[in-house]
Design a protein around this motif. Structure first.
Motif, short mmCIF file in Angstrom:
data_model
loop_
_atom_site.label_atom_id
_atom_site.label_comp_id
_atom_site.label_asym_id
_atom_site.label_seq_id
_atom_site.Cartn_x
_atom_site.Cartn_y
_atom_site.Cartn_z
N ILE A 57 -39.90 -36.94 -9.58
CA ILE A 57 -39.58 -36.87 -8.29
C ILE A 57 -38.23 -37.44 -8.52
CG2 ILE A 57 -41.89 -35.59 -7.14
CD1 ILE A 57 -41.74 -38.85 -6.83
N THR A 58 -37.33 -37.42 -7.69
CA THR A 58 -36.30 -38.21 -7.38
C THR A 58 -36.64 -39.06 -6.47
OG1 THR A 58 -35.59 -36.09 -7.96
CG2 THR A 58 -34.09 -37.42 -7.31
N PRO A 59 -36.26 -40.86 -6.89
CA PRO A 59 -35.52 -41.60 -5.28
C PRO A 59 -34.91 -41.33 -4.59
CG PRO A 59 -35.42 -42.47 -7.70
CD PRO A 59 -35.62 -40.84 -7.89
N THR A 60 -35.86 -41.28 -3.07
CA THR A 60 -34.80 -40.95 -2.49
C THR A 60 -33.61 -42.26 -1.66
OG1 THR A 60 -36.66 -41.14 -0.94
CG2 THR A 60 -34.22 -41.33 0.32
N SER A 61 -33.60 -43.54 -2.54
CA SER A 61 -33.08 -44.51 -3.13
C SER A 61 -33.19 -45.70 -4.05
CB SER A 61 -32.20 -45.06 -1.89
OG SER A 61 -33.43 -45.42 -1.14
N GLY A 62 -32.45 -45.76 -4.26
CA GLY A 62 -32.21 -47.52 -4.76
C GLY A 62 -32.34 -47.03 -6.80
N SER A 63 -33.06 -47.89 -7.87
CA SER A 63 -32.35 -47.25 -9.08
C SER A 63 -34.10 -48.00 -9.52
CB SER A 63 -31.42 -48.12 -9.48
OG SER A 63 -31.80 -49.37 -10.20
N VAL A 64 -33.81 -46.78 -11.21
CA VAL A 64 -34.71 -47.02 -12.54
C VAL A 64 -34.09 -46.97 -13.65
CG1 VAL A 64 -36.75 -46.09 -13.20
CG2 VAL A 64 -37.25 -45.92 -10.93
N GLN A 65 -34.66 -48.29 -14.08
CA GLN A 65 -33.80 -48.76 -15.37
C GLN A 65 -35.16 -48.74 -16.23
OE1 GLN A 65 -31.59 -51.90 -16.28
NE2 GLN A 65 -29.56 -51.24 -14.73
N LEU A 66 -34.66 -48.17 -17.58
CA LEU A 66 -35.62 -48.36 -18.60
C LEU A 66 -35.03 -48.89 -19.87
CD1 LEU A 66 -37.58 -45.00 -18.06
CD2 LEU A 66 -38.18 -47.11 -18.61
N PHE A 67 -35.61 -49.33 -20.18
CA PHE A 67 -34.98 -50.10 -21.31
C PHE A 67 -33.58 -50.47 -21.04
CE2 PHE A 67 -37.64 -47.25 -22.88
CZ PHE A 67 -39.23 -48.40 -23.49
N GLY A 68 -33.35 -50.96 -20.03
CA GLY A 68 -31.95 -51.28 -19.61
C GLY A 68 -30.82 -50.07 -19.28
N THR A 69 -31.14 -48.97 -19.68
CA THR A 69 -30.67 -48.44 -18.94
C THR A 69 -31.09 -47.43 -17.63
OG1 THR A 69 -30.99 -46.44 -20.89
CG2 THR A 69 -29.10 -47.75 -21.09
N GLU A 70 -30.01 -46.12 -16.33
CA GLU A 70 -30.85 -46.11 -15.64
C GLU A 70 -30.84 -44.64 -15.98
OE1 GLU A 70 -30.87 -45.46 -11.87
OE2 GLU A 70 -29.57 -47.77 -13.10
N VAL A 71 -31.96 -44.58 -15.64
CA VAL A 71 -32.87 -43.73 -16.24
C VAL A 71 -32.83 -42.07 -15.74
CG1 VAL A 71 -34.87 -43.46 -14.69
CG2 VAL A 71 -35.04 -43.13 -16.86
N ASN A 72 -32.27 -42.01 -14.75
CA ASN A 72 -31.13 -40.98 -14.09
C ASN A 72 -30.93 -39.66 -15.19
OD1 ASN A 72 -30.79 -39.31 -12.42
ND2 ASN A 72 -29.12 -40.38 -10.69
N GLY A 73 -31.21 -39.04 -15.07
CA GLY A 73 -31.68 -37.91 -16.40
C GLY A 73 -31.08 -38.25 -17.17
N ASN A 74 -31.22 -39.70 -18.07
CA ASN A 74 -31.43 -40.01 -18.96
C ASN A 74 -32.69 -39.51 -19.78
OD1 ASN A 74 -31.59 -42.06 -21.50
ND2 ASN A 74 -30.85 -43.70 -20.96
N ARG A 75 -32.41 -38.62 -20.47
CA ARG A 75 -33.23 -37.96 -21.46
C ARG A 75 -33.88 -39.15 -23.40
NH1 ARG A 75 -36.27 -34.74 -20.69
NH2 ARG A 75 -36.27 -33.98 -19.18
N GLY A 76 -33.05 -39.98 -23.28
CA GLY A 76 -32.93 -40.61 -24.50
C GLY A 76 -34.28 -41.27 -24.17
N ALA A 77 -33.66 -42.46 -22.98
CA ALA A 77 -34.61 -43.37 -22.50
C ALA A 77 -36.16 -43.04 -22.16
CB ALA A 77 -34.37 -43.71 -20.70
N LEU A 78 -36.39 -41.61 -21.68
CA LEU A 78 -37.62 -41.22 -21.84
C LEU A 78 -38.34 -40.60 -22.87
CD1 LEU A 78 -37.03 -39.08 -18.43
CD2 LEU A 78 -38.53 -41.02 -18.34
#
Ligand code: ADP
Length: 308
Positions: A57-78
């Motif tokens: 699900i999409t956050p209303t605001s704020g950020s999620v970082q996985l392994f130091g990169t923004e997760v938003n649409g980042n398939r590599g991190a996921l």
């Protein structure tokens, strides 16, 4: 020593459902090597947070970082994260092996060796050919974890993995989590509404309440095993209060309507009780609880989580 690598970090993360703010301004930090316990009563916002971390699900605001990169649409991190967020669904009339092959196909090639490896890790190798229909609830849960392990993730996220299991099933899942962390170097993030479940496995933890982080840190520090909170019911209460105030090993003392609250070292519990009784006060209850436990029970004893 280098600072430990932070592999999951949320910053000012919020999720709103209509008028209800399910998660508010959440700052989480999970370090490589942690077994991180995400503790909170039902409705606190744990699943919502986990779903945001996994980009379900999409956050209303704020950020999620996985392994130091923004997760938003980042398939590599996921791709480096394995998750089990719901009771897993299986083809009940197919074997565990076949079910694993179907899930593996989603990741690309089916690697039968890897499948046997993960079935072995979760303790199901000798039942691999059995139909899942014949599996206990605990075995199904471990098969679900095996599916999350196929792609060899660095971070494993489990939402209430022991929920609904019998004590034996809970123990097997706990042992599996410890093994994954110790023998396979996996970082594990797990949620629970039971402090007891978290404290048996987690190295670091936080408590979520009404979508807000109330405390985060190492389990050892937070549970402060040396210091115990004690609630004392005694007659006459005032006399007991004066006596306790005179004991220099006692701290944080406060008088309430029908009881006294204070903290002391576990080693001082017996002599305190004896001193009260010897001085002629009638002690009707003397209940030690570790301070975090006291605090968490206070939260869970409240009625349902309510929105504002
Ligand atoms: P937990 O996992 O800690 O039990 P949840 O994240 O499931 O808590 O729920 C947090 C709050 O958000 C609850 O009040 C819940 O009712 C609400 N909530 C969760 N999912 C939805 C949704 N899809 N639509 C509306 N409200 C939701």
């Amino acid at each position: 020593m280098n600072d430990p690598e932070i592999i999951l970090q949320t910053r000012q993360l919020n999720k709103r459902y209509g008028k209800r703010l399910a998660v508010r301004d959440l700052d989480l930090e999970v370090r490589r090597g942690d077994i991180y316990g995400f503790l909170g009563p039902n409705g606190a916002g744990k699943s919502t947070t986990i779903r945001m971390v996994l980009s379900l699900i999409t956050p209303t605001s704020g950020s999620v970082q996985l392994f130091g990169t923004e997760v938003n649409g980042n398939r590599g991190a996921l791709a480096r994260v394995g998750g089990l967020v719901e009771r897993p669904d299986f083809y009940l009339y197919l074997s565990a092996m076949k079910n694993m092959e179907i899930v593996s196909a989603l990741y690309g090639a089916v690697d039968k060796k890897r499948i046997m490896e993960v079935l072995d890790i979760v303790g199901l190798a000798d039942r691999a050919r059995d139909r899942v229909k014949a599996y206990s609830h605990g075995m199904k849960q471990r098969l679900g974890i095996a599916q999350a392990l196929v792609a060899n993730p660095e971070l494993l996220i489990l939402d209430e993995p022991t929920n609904g299991l019998d004590p034996q099933g809970m123990k097997e899942v706990r042992e599996l989590i410890l093994r994954l962390n110790r023998d396979h170097g996996m970082t594990v993030f797990l949620s629970s509404h039971l402090l007891h479940e978290i404290e048996q496995v987690a190295t670091r933890m936080c408590i979520l309440h009404h979508g807000t982080l109330v405390v985060q840190g190492s389990v050892r520090e937070l549970l402060n095993r040396e210091r115990t909170a004690v609630r004392i019911h005694a007659e006459p209460l005032e006399e007991a209060f004066v006596l306790l105030q005179g004991m220099d090993w006692i701290a944080d003392i406060s008088r309430h309507d029908d009881h006294i609250a204070c903290t002391m070292a576990e080693a001082d519990l017996a002599r305190t009780n004896t001193a009260l009784v010897n001085a002629g006060t009638a002690v009707s209850s003397f209940s030690p609880r570790r301070s975090l436990e006291d605090y968490f029970l206070g939260i869970t004893e409240q009625k349902e989580e309510v929105s504002e």
